[in-house]
Design a protein around this motif. Structure first.
Motif, PDB file in Angstrom:
ATOM      1  N   THR A  51       0.831  -1.209   0.000  1.00 33.25           N
ATOM      2  CA  THR A  51       0.000   0.000   0.000  1.00 33.25           C
ATOM      3  C   THR A  51       0.865   1.258   0.000  1.00 33.25           C
ATOM      4  N   ALA A  52       1.924   1.233   0.829  1.00 30.55           N
ATOM      5  CA  ALA A  52       2.796   2.411   0.913  1.00 30.55           C
ATOM      6  C   ALA A  52       3.533   2.629  -0.410  1.00 30.55           C
ATOM      7  N   LEU A  53       3.981   1.559  -1.037  1.00 34.77           N
ATOM      8  CA  LEU A  53       4.648   1.704  -2.342  1.00 34.77           C
ATOM      9  C   LEU A  53       3.672   2.252  -3.382  1.00 34.77           C
ATOM     10  N   ALA A  54       2.445   1.764  -3.343  1.00 38.30           N
ATOM     11  CA  ALA A  54       1.426   2.268  -4.282  1.00 38.30           C
ATOM     12  C   ALA A  54       1.149   3.746  -4.016  1.00 38.30           C
ATOM     13  N   ALA A  55       1.143   4.124  -2.732  1.00 36.69           N
ATOM     14  CA  ALA A  55       0.857   5.521  -2.387  1.00 36.69           C
ATOM     15  C   ALA A  55       1.931   6.463  -2.909  1.00 36.69           C
ATOM     16  N   ILE A  56       3.155   5.968  -3.059  1.00 33.57           N
ATOM     17  CA  ILE A  56       4.196   6.862  -3.580  1.00 33.57           C
ATOM     18  C   ILE A  56       4.404   6.647  -5.075  1.00 33.57           C
ATOM     19  N   GLY A  57       3.425   6.030  -5.733  1.00 33.73           N
ATOM     20  CA  GLY A  57       3.405   6.044  -7.195  1.00 33.73           C
ATOM     21  C   GLY A  57       3.788   4.753  -7.889  1.00 33.73           C
ATOM     22  N   GLU A  58       4.220   3.737  -7.130  1.00 34.02           N
ATOM     23  CA  GLU A  58       4.540   2.457  -7.763  1.00 34.02           C
ATOM     24  C   GLU A  58       3.245   1.718  -8.099  1.00 34.02           C
ATOM     25  N   ARG A  59       3.323   0.832  -9.096  1.00 32.89           N
ATOM     26  CA  ARG A  59       2.170  -0.019  -9.391  1.00 32.89           C
ATOM     27  C   ARG A  59       2.498  -1.414  -8.889  1.00 32.89           C
ATOM     28  N   VAL A  60       1.721  -1.880  -7.913  1.00 29.64           N
ATOM     29  CA  VAL A  60       2.117  -3.038  -7.110  1.00 29.64           C
ATOM     30  C   VAL A  60       1.128  -4.192  -7.260  1.00 29.64           C
ATOM     31  N   LEU A  61       1.684  -5.397  -7.411  1.00 32.92           N
ATOM     32  CA  LEU A  61       0.881  -6.616  -7.368  1.00 32.92           C
ATOM     33  C   LEU A  61       1.330  -7.461  -6.186  1.00 32.92           C
ATOM     34  N   ILE A  62       0.387  -7.807  -5.310  1.00 34.60           N
ATOM     35  CA  ILE A  62       0.668  -8.754  -4.234  1.00 34.60           C
ATOM     36  C   ILE A  62       0.202 -10.131  -4.695  1.00 34.60           C
ATOM     37  N   ILE A  63       1.116 -11.081  -4.707  1.00 37.21           N
ATOM     38  CA  ILE A  63       0.754 -12.454  -5.055  1.00 37.21           C
ATOM     39  C   ILE A  63       0.588 -13.233  -3.761  1.00 37.21           C
ATOM     40  N   ASP A  64      -0.619 -13.697  -3.508  1.00 35.90           N
ATOM     41  CA  ASP A  64      -0.902 -14.447  -2.282  1.00 35.90           C
ATOM     42  C   ASP A  64      -0.550 -15.913  -2.513  1.00 35.90           C
ATOM     43  N   LEU A  65       0.509 -16.350  -1.872  1.00 37.14           N
ATOM     44  CA  LEU A  65       0.971 -17.726  -2.067  1.00 37.14           C
ATOM     45  C   LEU A  65       0.731 -18.578  -0.820  1.00 37.14           C
ATOM     46  N   ASP A  66      -0.073 -18.053   0.111  1.00 37.52           N
ATOM     47  CA  ASP A  66      -0.401 -18.801   1.318  1.00 37.52           C
ATOM     48  C   ASP A  66      -1.824 -19.341   1.177  1.00 37.52           C
ATOM     49  N   PRO A  67      -1.998 -20.668   1.301  1.00 37.20           N
ATOM     50  CA  PRO A  67      -3.352 -21.234   1.181  1.00 37.20           C
ATOM     51  C   PRO A  67      -4.359 -20.580   2.129  1.00 37.20           C
ATOM     52  N   GLN A  68      -3.871 -20.049   3.264  1.00 40.45           N
ATOM     53  CA  GLN A  68      -4.785 -19.394   4.212  1.00 40.45           C
ATOM     54  C   GLN A  68      -5.418 -18.144   3.626  1.00 40.45           C
ATOM     55  N   VAL A  70      -4.111  -7.528  -6.338  1.00 38.89           N
ATOM     56  CA  VAL A  70      -3.757  -8.777  -5.661  1.00 38.89           C
ATOM     57  C   VAL A  70      -4.140  -9.958  -6.550  1.00 38.89           C
ATOM     58  N   ALA A  71      -3.285 -10.972  -6.547  1.00 38.98           N
ATOM     59  CA  ALA A  71      -3.646 -12.270  -7.118  1.00 38.98           C
ATOM     60  C   ALA A  71      -3.975 -13.156  -5.925  1.00 38.98           C
ATOM     61  N   PRO A  72      -5.257 -13.426  -5.678  1.00 33.27           N
ATOM     62  CA  PRO A  72      -5.657 -14.086  -4.429  1.00 33.27           C
ATOM     63  C   PRO A  72      -5.333 -15.573  -4.415  1.00 33.27           C
ATOM     64  N   SER A  73      -5.361 -16.137  -3.218  1.00 35.74           N
ATOM     65  CA  SER A  73      -5.164 -17.586  -3.087  1.00 35.74           C
ATOM     66  C   SER A  73      -6.429 -18.210  -2.512  1.00 35.74           C
ATOM     67  N   THR A  74      -6.519 -19.504  -2.649  1.00 36.90           N
ATOM     68  CA  THR A  74      -7.604 -20.258  -2.015  1.00 36.90           C
ATOM     69  C   THR A  74      -6.984 -21.494  -1.350  1.00 36.90           C
ATOM     70  N   LEU A  75      -7.809 -22.211  -0.589  1.00 38.66           N
ATOM     71  CA  LEU A  75      -7.316 -23.406   0.100  1.00 38.66           C
ATOM     72  C   LEU A  75      -6.868 -24.494  -0.873  1.00 38.66           C
ATOM     73  N   ASP A  76      -7.280 -24.371  -2.158  1.00 36.47           N
ATOM     74  CA  ASP A  76      -6.813 -25.339  -3.162  1.00 36.47           C
ATOM     75  C   ASP A  76      -5.296 -25.457  -3.178  1.00 36.47           C
ATOM     76  N   LEU A  77      -4.631 -24.352  -2.838  1.00 39.98           N
ATOM     77  CA  LEU A  77      -3.161 -24.337  -2.869  1.00 39.98           C
ATOM     78  C   LEU A  77      -2.548 -25.403  -1.970  1.00 39.98           C
ATOM     79  N   LEU A  78      -3.310 -25.807  -0.935  1.00 41.24           N
ATOM     80  CA  LEU A  78      -2.810 -26.831  -0.013  1.00 41.24           C
ATOM     81  C   LEU A  78      -2.413 -28.103  -0.749  1.00 41.24           C
TER      82      LEU A  78
END
Ligand code: ADP
Ligand code: MG
Length: 273
Positions: free
Chosen positions: A30-47, A89-97
């Motif tokens: 969020t902070a990087l986006a606020a200062i002008g970066e374009r950010v993707l969070i990849i969720d790699l945790d099944p939770q 964000v690229a979200p995750s699901t429990l399928d990742l387990l």
């Protein structure tokens, strides 16, 4: 930023749970986006805590990082906008387990995420602006499993959140040797970006000693910014918001803004070197 693609990929890794990986992914992003970066969070945790914390509830996850790692969908198909401008964000699901078993026999099993990110950068010029990221932050699960190995193989650099507690240094050496192993086998350019101390409580006498010990052991790899223990940080995810949107003035938000400027500064040094 690397000259060739304009994209920097950072993995947030620590095999211990509850040390602030997800919180740091969300709020540094969020902070990087606020200062002008374009950010993707990849969720790699099944939770899927990063997905939830960014307001993407389970019903609206659609295509997730599971399909991406399975090779069924491109990464761009999983990307969802968040309430924060320039943060996706690229979200995750429990399928990742189950993914470890599903791809265990495949030769490219450790490079699934790297290949997906590479495709996104190769297509960059044909993509809408919303998909032309300057930073990818990978939120790893609390384990050194195949998912974390995929993240370490795919990233330029590792950012390690470390909780200010007595056993902080325990486990760090195991993580560092895993990083070293990945550097020798899968990703020769892998570096440690830095170590961020989290949940610092000044009323706890031990905490200052832990900070001193970690700085003594890891030197200037430790960011100057220390993230304080702050109740606003822990309240924000239940509102589906980064703490910077929930309460910009609180000490936690201000710390993550400071961390973001330190990360950018370090990026300039790393990429100029
Ligand atoms: P991890 O992803 O490493 O498992 P989390 O980021 O989910 O760790 O953090 C674990 C818990 O601690 C969460 O409930 C989170 O809200 C809380 N937390 C994280 N950082 C802070 C902080 N600086 N102050 C207070 N609570 C925090
Ligand atoms: Mg987490």
């Amino acid at each position: 930023m690397s000259v060739s693609t304009g994209l920097r990929v950072l993995a947030l890794a620590n095999q211990k749970g509850g040390v602030g990986k997800t919180t740091t992914a969300i709020n540094l992003g969020t902070a990087l986006a606020a200062i002008g970066e374009r950010v993707l969070i990849i969720d790699l945790d099944p939770q899927g805590n990063a997905s939830t914390g960014l307001g993407i509830d389970r019903r609206s996850r659609g295509i997730s990082t599971y399909e991406v790692l399975m090779g069924d969908e491109p990464l761009k198909a999983a990307v969802q906008a968040t309430a924060v401008p320039r943060l996706s964000v690229a979200p995750s699901t429990l399928d990742l387990l189950g993914i470890e078993l599903e791809i265990a026999g495949d030769r490219d099993r450790t490079y699934r995420l790297k290949n997906a990110i590479r495709r996104l950068t190769e297509e960059r010029d044909t993509l809408p602006e919303t998909l032309r990221f300057s930073y990818v932050l990978i939120d790893c699960p609390p384990s050194l499993n195949l998912l974390t190995i995929n993240a370490l193989a795919a990233c330029d650099s590792v950012l390690v959140p470390l909780q200010c507690e007595f056993f902080a240094l325990e486990g760090l050496s195991q993580l560092l040797s895993t990083v070293e192993h990945v550097r020798k086998t899968l990703n020769a350019d892998l570096t440690i970006h830095g170590i961020v101390l989290t949940m610092f409580d000044p009323r706890n006498n031990l905490a200052a000693q832990v900070v001193a010990d970690v700085r003594g052991f890891m030197g200037d790899k430790v960011y100057q910014t220390v993230i304080p223990r702050n109740v606003r940080i822990s309240e924000a995810p239940s509102h589906g918001k980064p703490v910077l949107l929930y309460d910009l003035k609180c000490s936690g938000s201000q710390a993550y803004l400071k961390l973001a400027s330190e990360v950018i500064q370090r990026e300039r040094q790393l990429t100029a070197a």
